[in-house]
Design a protein around this motif. Structure first.
Motif, short mmCIF file in Angstrom:
data_model
loop_
_atom_site.label_atom_id
_atom_site.label_comp_id
_atom_site.label_asym_id
_atom_site.label_seq_id
_atom_site.Cartn_x
_atom_site.Cartn_y
_atom_site.Cartn_z
N MET A 201 30.63 58.92 62.60
CA MET A 201 31.89 59.26 63.18
C MET A 201 32.45 58.34 64.38
SD MET A 201 32.44 62.92 65.62
CE MET A 201 31.32 62.33 66.96
N SER A 202 33.53 57.65 64.02
CA SER A 202 34.13 56.77 64.91
C SER A 202 34.46 57.42 66.11
CB SER A 202 35.08 55.91 64.18
OG SER A 202 36.09 56.97 63.82
N PHE A 203 34.53 56.48 67.28
CA PHE A 203 35.00 57.18 68.57
C PHE A 203 36.04 56.39 69.04
CE2 PHE A 203 33.22 57.40 73.02
CZ PHE A 203 34.39 58.41 73.51
N ILE A 204 37.16 56.78 69.07
CA ILE A 204 38.40 56.07 69.74
C ILE A 204 38.65 56.61 71.13
CG2 ILE A 204 40.91 55.48 69.32
CD1 ILE A 204 40.46 56.16 66.59
N ASN A 205 38.48 55.53 72.00
CA ASN A 205 38.53 55.96 73.39
C ASN A 205 40.01 55.28 73.81
OD1 ASN A 205 38.92 56.12 76.25
ND2 ASN A 205 36.45 55.87 76.29
N TYR A 206 41.06 55.96 74.04
CA TYR A 206 42.31 55.15 74.26
C TYR A 206 42.55 54.63 75.81
CZ TYR A 206 44.47 57.06 70.12
OH TYR A 206 44.84 57.27 68.79
N LEU A 207 41.51 55.34 76.54
CA LEU A 207 41.49 54.83 78.12
C LEU A 207 40.85 53.33 78.12
CD1 LEU A 207 42.29 57.03 80.01
CD2 LEU A 207 40.14 56.18 81.07
N SER A 208 39.60 53.04 77.40
CA SER A 208 39.20 51.93 77.60
C SER A 208 39.60 51.05 76.52
CB SER A 208 37.60 52.08 77.67
OG SER A 208 37.09 52.69 76.55
N CYS B 88 31.99 52.44 66.00
CA CYS B 88 31.75 52.81 64.66
C CYS B 88 30.09 52.70 64.47
CB CYS B 88 32.15 51.94 63.63
SG CYS B 88 34.20 51.83 63.97
N LYS B 89 29.75 53.81 63.42
CA LYS B 89 28.24 53.49 63.25
C LYS B 89 27.79 53.23 62.02
CE LYS B 89 24.21 56.64 63.36
NZ LYS B 89 23.61 58.08 63.95
N LEU C 150 35.08 47.50 55.47
CA LEU C 150 35.62 48.44 55.00
C LEU C 150 35.76 49.97 55.93
CD1 LEU C 150 32.94 48.52 51.52
CD2 LEU C 150 35.54 48.16 51.70
N VAL C 151 34.53 49.69 56.84
CA VAL C 151 34.92 50.78 57.84
C VAL C 151 36.51 50.83 58.41
CG1 VAL C 151 33.98 51.69 60.26
CG2 VAL C 151 32.40 51.13 58.40
N LEU C 152 36.80 49.54 58.85
CA LEU C 152 37.98 49.49 59.73
C LEU C 152 39.18 49.84 58.62
CD1 LEU C 152 37.44 46.27 61.74
CD2 LEU C 152 37.50 48.72 62.54
#
Ligand SMILES: Nc1nc2c(ncn2[C@@H]2O[C@H](COP(=O)(O)OP(=O)(O)OP(=O)(O)O)[C@@H](O)[C@H]2O)c(=O)[nH]1
Ligand SMILES: [Mg+2]
Lengths: 160, 197
Positions: free
Chosen positions: B1-8, B13-14, B186-188
């Motif tokens: 489960m990717s985690f997108i942080n708009y702040l930082s 990705c795992k 592939l993940v990206l």
């Protein structure tokens, strides 16, 4: 595709920050972390510079995953709280809404009772915020920055 | 489960390295760790037995660079390959964004490879993931060993759908970064394609 993404926006992040900052003060703790169940660090407050937060996040998530696995075997609900007592440092680990993990590291300047009390309050607030984040992440109209990236952008990442 | 942080402005990705016992998963991560600049990596954590077998997981955080102002961070994990650690493997697979299957090229390990690949498919299915839809690459490791299968034989046995595959000698680093880059790409690409569900 895979499991839902976790997305963090400024508004919610500031709310989360405020909660962990406050928890450090109210519980008189050394460090407070919030980590997602996959081991990604979400926020940290207190004397976190002295700690390898990335490692701590992945190990804590592994720990929660392992005890969750044990609970399943025992047909028990997930253990939501863990406490480890050391000589100088103590660690209190709380599962929040089955999605994120709240970690409090504290010493003998405070008491487990106070930490528990403050963690409980913080947990209630955090639950609400992550509920909103989850809804936002599932909104199909939500833009991702990756919609616009090109294959070239990806290739360029590896050209060194 | 990717985690997108708009702040930082970060995207996390795992990636999980899977495969039979002793195929060289930990060796892949060790090589990556040794060859990466200090700024781009965190500490490598290995939860291992006294005999250096992976007990729970290895973990290596890597920063790969920026895309459109977003820092890309990859968390690499290995699973314990020994058959009886299956419960741990399931835990490590949770929230995976990309998989590397490391096969052991030695003839004697043919069956172990097949069992492990089958086990990967089953464990992914338990979390409603289909191996054929997950970003996924294969590495044929230990190409330096004496009694090995040919790449054609390995392909026929382990890669019927022809995902990207690589020959490797992980102890020397041959093929290690090619494998990593392929799965990261592939993940990206998947992130670009799939808006969050
Ligand atoms: N000759 C040769 N040996 C290798 C190669 N890759 C790994 N090894 C050796 O194989 C042994 C096992 O490697 P590991 O990386 O620990 O294997 P693993 O897949 O992590 O094993 P588990 O943790 O039990 O699942 C070590 O002694 C490595 O040095 C290779 O390409 N060639
Ligand atoms: Mg290993």
């Amino acid at each position: 595709m895979a499991s839902p993404q976790m997305v963090m926006y400024e508004e919610e992040f500031n709310q989360i920050r405020a909660i962990v900052d406050r928890l450090v003060r109210d519980a008189n703790a050394q460090v407070v972390f919030i980590i997602d169940k996959n081991g990604q660090l979400i926020a940290a407050a207190g004397e976190s510079e002295q700690i390898d937060t990335t490692s701590l996040a992945s190990l804590t998530a592994g720990n929660i995953a392992a005890t969750g696995g044990i609970a399943k075997i025992l047909r028990e609900n997930e253990f939501t709280t863990q406490f480890h007592e050391g000589e100088r440092a103590n660690i209190h680990i709380q599962l929040v809404g089955n999605r994120v993990i709240l970690v409090v590291i504290f010493n003998n300047q405070t008491s487990l009772g106070l930490v528990r009390l403050r963690v409980k309050k913080a947990t209630e607030h955090l639950n609400g915020i992550f509920e909103i984040l989850l809804q936002k992440a599932q909104d199909p109209n939500q833009q991702t920055p990756f919609a616009e990236i090109t294959d070239d952008d990806i290739d360029n990442l590896f050209n060194d | 489960m990717s985690f997108i942080n708009y702040l930082s402005r970060e995207i996390n990705c795992k990636i999980v390295y899977y495969g039979p016992g002793l195929c060289g998963k930990t060796t892949n991560l060790q090589y990556i760790y040794n060859k990466t600049n200090p700024e781009a990596k965190g500490k490598m954590i290995s939860l291992a037995t006294d005999t250096d077998r992976t007990l729970f997981f290895d973990f290596l955080p890597l920063a790969l660079g920026e895309i459109r102002g977003f820092k890309t961070r990859f968390h690499l994990y290995t699973v314990p390959g020994q058959v009886f650690y299956d419960a741990s493997r399931k835990l490590i697979l949770k929230g995976v964004d990309g998989v590397v299957f490391v096969a052991d090229s030695q003839i004697a390990r043919a069956e172990a490879n097949q069992e492990s690949l089958e086990n990967l498919r089953t464990n992914l299915a338990e979390q409603q993931l289909d191996l054929d839809e997950v970003p996924y690459v294969i590495q044929y490791n230990k190409r330096d060993m004496p009694s090995i299968m040919s790449v054609e034989e390995l392909r026929a046995m382990l890669n019927p759908t022809r995902v990207p595959d690589f020959e490797a000698v992980a102890v020397n680093g041959d093929g290690v970064f090619d494998t990593l880059k392929a799965v990261a790409k592939l993940v990206l690409t998947e992130l670009k394609r799939g808006t969050p569900k």
